[in-house]
Motif scaffolding. Structure first.
Motif, mmCIF file in Angstrom:
data_model
loop_
_atom_site.group_PDB
_atom_site.id
_atom_site.type_symbol
_atom_site.label_atom_id
_atom_site.label_comp_id
_atom_site.label_asym_id
_atom_site.label_seq_id
_atom_site.Cartn_x
_atom_site.Cartn_y
_atom_site.Cartn_z
ATOM 1 N N PHE A 29 0.847 -1.194 0.000
ATOM 2 C CA PHE A 29 0.000 0.000 0.000
ATOM 3 C C PHE A 29 0.884 1.247 0.000
ATOM 4 O O PHE A 29 2.061 1.181 0.336
ATOM 5 N N GLU A 30 0.288 2.383 -0.359
ATOM 6 C CA GLU A 30 1.004 3.646 -0.233
ATOM 7 C C GLU A 30 0.338 4.481 0.847
ATOM 8 O O GLU A 30 -0.885 4.443 1.006
ATOM 9 N N LEU A 31 1.166 5.199 1.598
ATOM 10 C CA LEU A 31 0.661 6.058 2.661
ATOM 11 C C LEU A 31 0.082 7.322 2.043
ATOM 12 O O LEU A 31 0.768 8.046 1.327
ATOM 13 N N LEU A 32 -1.194 7.577 2.311
ATOM 14 C CA LEU A 32 -1.860 8.771 1.789
ATOM 15 C C LEU A 32 -1.734 9.944 2.744
ATOM 16 O O LEU A 32 -1.757 11.094 2.317
ATOM 17 N N GLY A 33 -1.624 9.650 4.035
ATOM 18 C CA GLY A 33 -1.489 10.725 5.009
ATOM 19 C C GLY A 33 -1.782 10.248 6.410
ATOM 20 O O GLY A 33 -2.295 9.152 6.619
ATOM 21 N N THR A 34 -1.446 11.101 7.375
ATOM 22 C CA THR A 34 -1.715 10.830 8.779
ATOM 23 C C THR A 34 -2.476 12.014 9.359
ATOM 24 O O THR A 34 -2.461 13.114 8.796
ATOM 25 N N LEU A 35 -3.122 11.768 10.496
ATOM 26 C CA LEU A 35 -3.950 12.795 11.110
ATOM 27 C C LEU A 35 -4.082 12.508 12.594
ATOM 28 O O LEU A 35 -4.331 11.363 12.985
ATOM 29 N N ASP A 36 -3.898 13.528 13.420
ATOM 30 C CA ASP A 36 -4.257 13.402 14.833
ATOM 31 C C ASP A 36 -5.755 13.622 14.918
ATOM 32 O O ASP A 36 -6.279 14.573 14.336
ATOM 33 N N HIS A 37 -6.449 12.746 15.626
ATOM 34 C CA HIS A 37 -7.908 12.796 15.695
ATOM 35 C C HIS A 37 -8.424 14.129 16.220
ATOM 36 O O HIS A 37 -9.460 14.605 15.814
ATOM 37 N N GLY A 38 -7.706 14.712 17.148
ATOM 38 C CA GLY A 38 -8.153 15.963 17.755
ATOM 39 C C GLY A 38 -8.529 15.789 19.212
ATOM 40 O O GLY A 38 -8.757 16.761 19.915
ATOM 41 N N ASN A 39 -8.590 14.534 19.679
ATOM 42 C CA ASN A 39 -8.929 14.282 21.078
ATOM 43 C C ASN A 39 -7.684 14.121 21.946
ATOM 44 O O ASN A 39 -7.794 13.838 23.123
ATOM 45 N N GLY A 40 -6.493 14.254 21.352
ATOM 46 C CA GLY A 40 -5.252 14.157 22.100
ATOM 47 C C GLY A 40 -4.734 12.753 22.311
ATOM 48 O O GLY A 40 -3.647 12.574 22.849
ATOM 49 N N THR A 41 -5.476 11.740 21.896
ATOM 50 C CA THR A 41 -5.085 10.360 22.134
ATOM 51 C C THR A 41 -4.950 9.554 20.847
ATOM 52 O O THR A 41 -3.981 8.835 20.663
ATOM 53 N N VAL A 42 -5.918 9.656 19.977
ATOM 54 C CA VAL A 42 -6.005 8.797 18.795
ATOM 55 C C VAL A 42 -5.233 9.407 17.628
ATOM 56 O O VAL A 42 -5.345 10.596 17.342
#
Length: 129
Positions: A29-42
């Motif tokens: 697979f290719e990595l499309l992107g990452t993201l912090d959920h916004g809740n500080g944990t996920v």
């Protein structure tokens, strides 16, 4: 029905770096992107097969590490054009929602989880515009 496609399949992981490397280097697979959920944990990462971004794999770190050994699949998400309209439609059909409200991610995407007939987690997902 306004569901357009399977958006992604969410898989719980214990190490984001290790899992990204596995799905990228071993599965292809290719990595499309990452993201912090916004809740500080996920933390989230999105991958897809090269050149085909119809259905993505979502890696989820930091949500729940106490899942059964036979699998870590957390949910299946369906893309919709109008999240509120779909929520209203399935609510009238007696669907039980998991979250009390729509969640908005820092990138503007919005979603809400609900239960399938056997307790499986399903998600209505409206991408950011």
């Amino acid at each position: 029905m306004a569901v357009r496609k399977i958006e992604h399949v969410g898989i719980m992981v214990s190490s984001m770096e290790k899992s990204i490397a596995f799905y990228r280097d071993i599965v292809g697979f290719e990595l499309l992107g990452t993201l912090d959920h916004g809740n500080g944990t996920v933390k989230l990462a999105f991958l897809a097969t090269p050149g085909a971004k119809e259905t993505e794999l979502e890696l989820v770190e930091g949500y729940n590490g106490n899942l059964p050994a036979e699998g870590k699949v957390h949910h299946i998400a369906f893309t919709v054009d109008d999240l509120e309209a779909e929520i209203s439609r399935i609510e009238k059909l007696g669907v039980t929602f998991i979250d009390p409200d729509i969640t908005t991610l820092p990138n503007g995407a919005r979603y809400r989880f609900f239960y399938g007939p056997d307790g499986e987690w399903l998600e209505l997902f409206q991408p950011a515009t």
